[in-house]
Motif scaffolding. Structure first.
Motif, PDB file in Angstrom:
ATOM      1  N   LEU A 290       0.839  -1.205   0.000  1.00  0.00           N
ATOM      2  CA  LEU A 290       0.000   0.000   0.000  1.00  0.00           C
ATOM      3  C   LEU A 290       0.872   1.253   0.000  1.00  0.00           C
ATOM      4  O   LEU A 290       0.534   2.253  -0.634  1.00  0.00           O
ATOM      5  N   GLY A 291       2.000   1.197   0.708  1.00  0.00           N
ATOM      6  CA  GLY A 291       2.899   2.357   0.750  1.00  0.00           C
ATOM      7  C   GLY A 291       2.833   3.094   2.078  1.00  0.00           C
ATOM      8  O   GLY A 291       3.180   4.273   2.149  1.00  0.00           O
ATOM      9  N   VAL A 292       2.400   2.411   3.133  1.00  0.00           N
ATOM     10  CA  VAL A 292       2.359   3.020   4.465  1.00  0.00           C
ATOM     11  C   VAL A 292       3.698   2.755   5.161  1.00  0.00           C
ATOM     12  O   VAL A 292       4.139   1.599   5.218  1.00  0.00           O
ATOM     13  N   PRO A 293       4.362   3.789   5.698  1.00  0.00           N
ATOM     14  CA  PRO A 293       5.669   3.562   6.323  1.00  0.00           C
ATOM     15  C   PRO A 293       5.574   2.693   7.581  1.00  0.00           C
ATOM     16  O   PRO A 293       4.540   2.676   8.266  1.00  0.00           O
ATOM     17  N   LYS A 294       6.702   2.010   7.859  1.00  0.00           N
ATOM     18  CA  LYS A 294       6.769   1.041   8.949  1.00  0.00           C
ATOM     19  C   LYS A 294       6.336   1.633  10.294  1.00  0.00           C
ATOM     20  O   LYS A 294       5.645   0.984  11.076  1.00  0.00           O
ATOM     21  N   GLU A 295       6.692   2.899  10.537  1.00  0.00           N
ATOM     22  CA  GLU A 295       6.386   3.478  11.855  1.00  0.00           C
ATOM     23  C   GLU A 295       4.889   3.670  12.072  1.00  0.00           C
ATOM     24  O   GLU A 295       4.444   3.852  13.203  1.00  0.00           O
ATOM     25  N   ASP A 296       4.091   3.630  10.992  1.00  0.00           N
ATOM     26  CA  ASP A 296       2.642   3.812  11.160  1.00  0.00           C
ATOM     27  C   ASP A 296       1.886   2.484  11.245  1.00  0.00           C
ATOM     28  O   ASP A 296       0.652   2.468  11.363  1.00  0.00           O
ATOM     29  N   GLU A 297       2.626   1.361  11.176  1.00  0.00           N
ATOM     30  CA  GLU A 297       1.952   0.053  11.232  1.00  0.00           C
ATOM     31  C   GLU A 297       1.159  -0.158  12.526  1.00  0.00           C
ATOM     32  O   GLU A 297       0.043  -0.669  12.480  1.00  0.00           O
ATOM     33  N   PRO A 298       1.704   0.234  13.709  1.00  0.00           N
ATOM     34  CA  PRO A 298       0.910   0.031  14.926  1.00  0.00           C
ATOM     35  C   PRO A 298      -0.435   0.767  14.884  1.00  0.00           C
ATOM     36  O   PRO A 298      -1.452   0.246  15.338  1.00  0.00           O
ATOM     37  N   LEU A 299      -0.446   1.959  14.299  1.00  0.00           N
ATOM     38  CA  LEU A 299      -1.704   2.707  14.182  1.00  0.00           C
ATOM     39  C   LEU A 299      -2.685   1.954  13.281  1.00  0.00           C
ATOM     40  O   LEU A 299      -3.870   1.797  13.610  1.00  0.00           O
ATOM     41  N   MET A 300      -2.177   1.449  12.147  1.00  0.00           N
ATOM     42  CA  MET A 300      -3.042   0.695  11.219  1.00  0.00           C
ATOM     43  C   MET A 300      -3.610  -0.555  11.891  1.00  0.00           C
ATOM     44  O   MET A 300      -4.766  -0.906  11.711  1.00  0.00           O
ATOM     45  N   LEU A 301      -2.765  -1.210  12.683  1.00  0.00           N
ATOM     46  CA  LEU A 301      -3.215  -2.421  13.373  1.00  0.00           C
ATOM     47  C   LEU A 301      -4.320  -2.078  14.370  1.00  0.00           C
ATOM     48  O   LEU A 301      -5.362  -2.728  14.420  1.00  0.00           O
ATOM     49  N   LYS A 302      -4.088  -1.025  15.144  1.00  0.00           N
ATOM     50  CA  LYS A 302      -5.068  -0.640  16.169  1.00  0.00           C
ATOM     51  C   LYS A 302      -6.413  -0.282  15.505  1.00  0.00           C
ATOM     52  O   LYS A 302      -7.476  -0.739  15.928  1.00  0.00           O
ATOM     53  N   LEU A 303      -6.357   0.511  14.436  1.00  0.00           N
ATOM     54  CA  LEU A 303      -7.599   0.931  13.783  1.00  0.00           C
ATOM     55  C   LEU A 303      -8.333  -0.272  13.182  1.00  0.00           C
ATOM     56  O   LEU A 303      -9.556  -0.362  13.260  1.00  0.00           O
ATOM     57  N   THR A 304      -7.580  -1.211  12.596  1.00  0.00           N
ATOM     58  CA  THR A 304      -8.228  -2.391  12.008  1.00  0.00           C
ATOM     59  C   THR A 304      -8.876  -3.244  13.096  1.00  0.00           C
ATOM     60  O   THR A 304      -9.997  -3.738  12.940  1.00  0.00           O
ATOM     61  N   GLN A 305      -8.179  -3.393  14.212  1.00  0.00           N
ATOM     62  CA  GLN A 305      -8.757  -4.200  15.298  1.00  0.00           C
ATOM     63  C   GLN A 305     -10.018  -3.528  15.844  1.00  0.00           C
ATOM     64  O   GLN A 305     -10.994  -4.188  16.177  1.00  0.00           O
ATOM     65  N   GLU A 306      -9.997  -2.207  15.913  1.00  0.00           N
ATOM     66  CA  GLU A 306     -11.190  -1.495  16.404  1.00  0.00           C
ATOM     67  C   GLU A 306     -12.354  -1.628  15.420  1.00  0.00           C
ATOM     68  O   GLU A 306     -13.514  -1.669  15.815  1.00  0.00           O
ATOM     69  N   LEU A 307     -12.001  -1.706  14.132  1.00  0.00           N
ATOM     70  CA  LEU A 307     -13.039  -1.816  13.097  1.00  0.00           C
ATOM     71  C   LEU A 307     -13.669  -3.211  13.100  1.00  0.00           C
ATOM     72  O   LEU A 307     -14.876  -3.368  13.199  1.00  0.00           O
ATOM     73  N   PHE A 308     -12.821  -4.240  12.997  1.00  0.00           N
ATOM     74  CA  PHE A 308     -13.336  -5.612  12.896  1.00  0.00           C
ATOM     75  C   PHE A 308     -13.654  -6.207  14.267  1.00  0.00           C
ATOM     76  O   PHE A 308     -14.440  -7.152  14.364  1.00  0.00           O
ATOM     77  N   GLY A 309     -13.041  -5.684  15.328  1.00  0.00           N
ATOM     78  CA  GLY A 309     -13.261  -6.249  16.661  1.00  0.00           C
ATOM     79  C   GLY A 309     -14.229  -5.422  17.478  1.00  0.00           C
ATOM     80  O   GLY A 309     -14.222  -5.485  18.710  1.00  0.00           O
ATOM     81  N   ALA A 310     -15.087  -4.657  16.786  1.00  0.00           N
ATOM     82  CA  ALA A 310     -15.976  -3.738  17.507  1.00  0.00           C
ATOM     83  C   ALA A 310     -16.911  -4.461  18.478  1.00  0.00           C
ATOM     84  O   ALA A 310     -17.416  -3.860  19.432  1.00  0.00           O
ATOM     85  N   ALA A 311     -17.153  -5.764  18.242  1.00  0.00           N
ATOM     86  CA  ALA A 311     -18.058  -6.512  19.128  1.00  0.00           C
ATOM     87  C   ALA A 311     -17.291  -7.258  20.226  1.00  0.00           C
ATOM     88  O   ALA A 311     -17.878  -8.048  20.958  1.00  0.00           O
ATOM     89  N   ASP A 312     -16.000  -7.002  20.348  1.00  0.00           N
ATOM     90  CA  ASP A 312     -15.185  -7.686  21.367  1.00  0.00           C
ATOM     91  C   ASP A 312     -14.646  -6.614  22.322  1.00  0.00           C
ATOM     92  O   ASP A 312     -14.001  -5.653  21.886  1.00  0.00           O
ATOM     93  N   GLU A 313     -14.906  -6.810  23.618  1.00  0.00           N
ATOM     94  CA  GLU A 313     -14.557  -5.736  24.572  1.00  0.00           C
ATOM     95  C   GLU A 313     -13.053  -5.454  24.622  1.00  0.00           C
ATOM     96  O   GLU A 313     -12.638  -4.367  25.006  1.00  0.00           O
ATOM     97  N   ASP A 314     -12.223  -6.423  24.194  1.00  0.00           N
ATOM     98  CA  ASP A 314     -10.779  -6.172  24.209  1.00  0.00           C
ATOM     99  C   ASP A 314     -10.328  -5.259  23.065  1.00  0.00           C
ATOM    100  O   ASP A 314      -9.220  -4.743  23.094  1.00  0.00           O
ATOM    101  N   TYR A 315     -11.140  -5.110  22.048  1.00  0.00           N
ATOM    102  CA  TYR A 315     -10.739  -4.303  20.891  1.00  0.00           C
ATOM    103  C   TYR A 315     -11.606  -3.068  20.664  1.00  0.00           C
ATOM    104  O   TYR A 315     -11.153  -2.093  20.068  1.00  0.00           O
ATOM    105  N   SER A 316     -12.870  -3.118  21.071  1.00  0.00           N
ATOM    106  CA  SER A 316     -13.794  -2.022  20.797  1.00  0.00           C
ATOM    107  C   SER A 316     -13.239  -0.692  21.302  1.00  0.00           C
ATOM    108  O   SER A 316     -12.632  -0.629  22.366  1.00  0.00           O
ATOM    109  N   ARG A 317     -13.444   0.376  20.534  1.00  0.00           N
ATOM    110  CA  ARG A 317     -12.957   1.691  20.971  1.00  0.00           C
ATOM    111  C   ARG A 317     -13.753   2.177  22.182  1.00  0.00           C
ATOM    112  O   ARG A 317     -13.256   2.975  22.966  1.00  0.00           O
ATOM    113  N   ASP A 318     -14.995   1.722  22.330  1.00  0.00           N
ATOM    114  CA  ASP A 318     -15.805   2.149  23.478  1.00  0.00           C
ATOM    115  C   ASP A 318     -16.413   0.906  24.133  1.00  0.00           C
ATOM    116  O   ASP A 318     -17.559   0.548  23.872  1.00  0.00           O
TER     117      ASP A 318
END
Ligand code: HEM
Length: 425
Positions: free
Chosen positions: A165-193
């Motif tokens: 995609l072209g996202v630099p290595k230092e931004d990978e943790p942010l991408m991971l967190k956002l993806t987990q919040e998106l797909f894990g929204a129904a799991d209390e360990d990942y949901s943003r709220d």
């Protein structure tokens, strides 16, 4: 509703049940046997048909004009659907390939398709191998114990897709967190709220989801500006400078496109990479067989891991006309849940479907869907998994479970949440 449908409607729509694969498969086996195309009316959801047979999932998926994605592409509680409509004026928070139908779907898919064709994916094999080696080295350096999900499987496919995609290595943790919040929204360990989730507060839950999408969009707005000014050899540049019918791609569609590639491109592959390892640790004879010939068996083992785990649990379609299937009439406007996890255990298609076999052949897995929307990244996913499995299992001398595995609560995308292992190199 039939008696079987009444018994299982709530289970098929419960994220918690998907975190208990045995429970889930019991429900699907009963549906396949007694009501394979079941009309379900679960509390809190608009009713729908559940297609649990492999053949029916294929039959519906291949008819993209008759069974469309645009109205209801995944299962959401009715309260969430109503809120999304109120906020967005339509059924979606984003507009990616999976929410589109032709003619738009074809045009948008065409933009990036080239990147993911087998011959182009193959050209990345050396780069992928280098990343696989780095992660197996990391495992070796960790000294004999790790959580295979949280130390390895989550980060390896992330690195591969972010490079493309072209996202630099230092931004990978942010991408991971956002993806987990998106797909894990129904799991209390990942949901943003997690509070909103616990209290079933639909408005707050949706606001959390909107803020996740907002963060994704904010991040990719900067990437777009950069790639319009300085195009590079990456997928972000293709999206940023993409044209549809001779006009620049719309901002909302461009942002949505980055999100689907970023999100769909790694969580799915992480889930099946970890799910396959877990399956082999629980079926030692299969592990021994694979370890004796990792190069020779990697292709069949990877397909079996993707069948076994089925990281994408379902997509939905909506009928544009009445349709007869299995003695039922699906009426125009009704939707159908394509239950991939069930199709992948269909006794009529798979010999001994509840056994994990590293040499299963043929393997008609339905995990990547079928028809016009069939997974764009399937060749990449296979290459990534084969490369990691070959590297890991040709180097590791012994490997075993070192604790209780856990699974993600989700009806959409997920797999193991934690697989503690002990190993020797
Ligand atoms: C679509 C599964 C990996 C990108 C899909 C669909 C499924 C799926 C079930 C919907 C198919 C349908 O509606 O018929 C998986 C699995 C993966 C995986 C199980 C890994 C084991 C990837 C990767 C990418 C990716 C690595 C990276 C680009 C996409 C995109 C779509 C898609 C963009 C939308 C295609 C469309 O609607 O035209 N995937 N996927 N996937 N996948 Fe994957």
């Amino acid at each position: 509703m039939s008696e079987t449908a009444r018994t299982y409607a709530d289970q098929i729509t419960s994220p918690a049940v998907y975190a208990q694969p045995d429970e889930l498969h019991k429900a699907f086996a009963a549906l396949r046997a007694n009501d394979p195309l079941a009309w379900l009316e679960p509390e809190g959801f608009r009713p729908f048909w559940a297609a649990t047979k492999h053949q029916d999932i294929m039959e519906i998926s291949r008819q993209n004009k008759l069974f469309t994605n645009g109205e209801r592409e995944i299962l959401s509680p009715v309260a969430t659907e109503e809120q999304v409509y109120a906020i967005m004026g339509g059924p979606h928070l984003v507009r990616t390939l999976v929410q589109m139908d032709d003619p738009d779907h074809f045009k948008f898919r065409h933009l990036t398709q080239q990147w993911f064709l087998p011959q182009n994916v193959r050209q990345r094999s050396e780069a992928v191998k280098a990343i696989a080696r780095e992660f197996v080295d990391k495992m070796e350096d960790m000294g004999g114990e790790c959580d295979f999900v949280n130390d390895i499987a989550l980060y390896y496919p992330l690195r591969v897709i972010m490079q493309i995609l072209g996202v630099p290595k230092e931004d990978e943790p942010l991408m991971l967190k956002l993806t987990q919040e998106l797909f894990g929204a129904a799991d209390e360990d990942y949901s943003r709220d997690a509070d909103a989730l616990g209290q079933k507060d639909v408005a707050a839950g949706l606001a959390a989801m909107q803020s996740v999408v907002g963060d994704f969009f904010a991040y990719f707005t900067d990437i777009t500006k950069d790639r319009r000014a300085n195009p590079k050899d990456d997928v972000a540049s293709v999206i940023a400078n993409g044209q549809i019918d001779g006009e620049p791609i719309g901002e909302f569609e461009a942002m949505s496109y980055y999100v689907i590639v970023a999100a769909a491109g790694h969580d799915t592959t992480s889930a099946s990479t970890a799910g396959g390892v877990l399956a082999m640790l629980e079926a030692r004879d299969q592990l021994d067989k694979f370890m004796a010939d990792p190069q020779g068996l990697s292709r069949t083992t990877v397909d079996e891991a993707i069948r076994w785990t089925t990281p994408v649990k379902h997509f939905m379609r909506t009928a544009q006309d009445d349709y007869e299937l299995r003695g039922n009439t699906i009426r125009k406007g009704e939707s159908i849940m394509l239950c991939y996890s069930s199709g992948n255990r269909d006794e009529e298609v798979f010999d001994d479907p509840f056994s994990f076999k590293v040499d299963r052949s043929p393997n008609k897995l339905i995990s990547f869907g079928y028809g016009g929307h069939m997974c764009l990244g399937m060749h990449l996913a296979r290459l990534e998994m084969m490369t990691l499995y070959e590297e890991l299992f040709s180097r590791v001398k012994s490997i075993e479970l070192a604790g209780e595995p856990k699974h993600i609560k989700t009806t959409f995308v997920g797999g193991p949440k934690s697989v503690p292992i002990r190993y020797k190199f």
